[in-house]
Design a protein around this motif. Sequence first.
Motif, PDB file in Angstrom:
ATOM      1  N   TYR A   1       0.827  -1.198   0.000  1.00  0.00           N
ATOM      2  CA  TYR A   1       0.000   0.000   0.000  1.00  0.00           C
ATOM      3  C   TYR A   1       0.871   1.262   0.000  1.00  0.00           C
ATOM      4  O   TYR A   1       0.640   2.177  -0.782  1.00  0.00           O
ATOM      5  N   VAL A   2       1.862   1.280   0.865  1.00  0.00           N
ATOM      6  CA  VAL A   2       2.744   2.452   0.924  1.00  0.00           C
ATOM      7  C   VAL A   2       3.514   2.585  -0.385  1.00  0.00           C
ATOM      8  O   VAL A   2       3.696   3.697  -0.890  1.00  0.00           O
ATOM      9  N   GLU A   4       2.429   1.809  -3.300  1.00  0.00           N
ATOM     10  CA  GLU A   4       1.504   2.416  -4.256  1.00  0.00           C
ATOM     11  C   GLU A   4       1.417   3.929  -4.050  1.00  0.00           C
ATOM     12  O   GLU A   4       1.426   4.692  -4.999  1.00  0.00           O
ATOM     13  N   LYS A   5       1.305   4.338  -2.791  1.00  0.00           N
ATOM     14  CA  LYS A   5       1.212   5.776  -2.492  1.00  0.00           C
ATOM     15  C   LYS A   5       2.457   6.508  -2.996  1.00  0.00           C
ATOM     16  O   LYS A   5       2.353   7.554  -3.637  1.00  0.00           O
ATOM     17  N   GLN A   8       2.712   6.379  -6.870  1.00  0.00           N
ATOM     18  CA  GLN A   8       1.743   7.308  -7.461  1.00  0.00           C
ATOM     19  C   GLN A   8       2.269   8.746  -7.367  1.00  0.00           C
ATOM     20  O   GLN A   8       2.180   9.514  -8.324  1.00  0.00           O
ATOM     21  N   PHE A   9       2.831   9.096  -6.223  1.00  0.00           N
ATOM     22  CA  PHE A   9       3.402  10.433  -6.046  1.00  0.00           C
ATOM     23  C   PHE A   9       4.544  10.652  -7.039  1.00  0.00           C
ATOM     24  O   PHE A   9       4.626  11.677  -7.712  1.00  0.00           O
ATOM     25  N   GLN A  39      -4.441   4.622  -8.305  1.00  0.00           N
ATOM     26  CA  GLN A  39      -5.449   5.129  -7.389  1.00  0.00           C
ATOM     27  C   GLN A  39      -6.468   4.077  -6.978  1.00  0.00           C
ATOM     28  O   GLN A  39      -6.923   4.063  -5.846  1.00  0.00           O
ATOM     29  N   ILE A  42      -4.993   2.107  -4.189  1.00  0.00           N
ATOM     30  CA  ILE A  42      -4.918   2.975  -3.008  1.00  0.00           C
ATOM     31  C   ILE A  42      -6.304   3.132  -2.389  1.00  0.00           C
ATOM     32  O   ILE A  42      -6.471   3.020  -1.168  1.00  0.00           O
ATOM     33  N   ASP A  43      -7.310   3.348  -3.232  1.00  0.00           N
ATOM     34  CA  ASP A  43      -8.681   3.498  -2.739  1.00  0.00           C
ATOM     35  C   ASP A  43      -9.161   2.235  -2.031  1.00  0.00           C
ATOM     36  O   ASP A  43      -9.867   2.321  -1.030  1.00  0.00           O
ATOM     37  N   GLU A  46      -7.872   2.628   1.385  1.00  0.00           N
ATOM     38  CA  GLU A  46      -8.221   3.813   2.166  1.00  0.00           C
ATOM     39  C   GLU A  46      -9.708   4.108   2.337  1.00  0.00           C
ATOM     40  O   GLU A  46     -10.079   4.775   3.304  1.00  0.00           O
ATOM     41  N   MET A 181       3.386  12.074   3.361  1.00  0.00           N
ATOM     42  CA  MET A 181       2.790  12.498   2.095  1.00  0.00           C
ATOM     43  C   MET A 181       2.552  14.013   2.094  1.00  0.00           C
ATOM     44  O   MET A 181       2.783  14.672   1.070  1.00  0.00           O
TER      45      MET A 181
END
Length: 193
Positions: A1-2, A4-5, A8-9, A39, A42-43, A46, A181
């Motif tokens: 998950y991290v 992906e975050k 994505q950034f 996303q 990530i969604d 989250e 983030m």
Amino acid sequence: YVNEKLQQFFNQHMFTLEQEEYVREGLDWANVDFGMDLQKCIDMFEKPMGLLAIFEEESLFPKATDQTFCEKLHTNLLGKWANFAKANPRPDPDAHFAVIHYAATVSYNLTGWLEKNKDPVNDSVVEVFKSTSSVPLLVHLWRDHPGQPTTTPKEEGKKKKKGGGGKTVSSVYLVSLGELMNTLHSCERSEER
């Protein structure tokens, strides 16, 4: 998950914004779709009733078990999120589910997750870490943790609050990730071309 975050950034700042800059500068440029919109994954983590919300809820529910956690994940995510799948028994025959990450599909065995997530650090241990002047890194790492109160709060005329609702490892981790983030988003890009 991290991952992906952070990916994505990185994609947003290194590819998408750079292409937008080329267009603003009037360069002859055909936009490239890097095909890495993360996303949706990530969604899945989250959103309300996403993987992390279910994990947190089950961690705080006293009668939750690994089995009830697994069932809740499958009921709420399987078939509703493209990135959530049944586990592949090859790497781990005891795996409970799989997540289709940008790099690969990973099967997860959630045995013991709930118990580990409830594992708070004892406040008196935190106080020892925070007051250890010979190890500045420990002081820095635990600086934001409330630790043990150094003074006794006055309880005159106040009702005592019920226990429970403590921090879980995942909730502390998510706050830390959110701060990271925010820091990354507040930085200005600067690069030489």
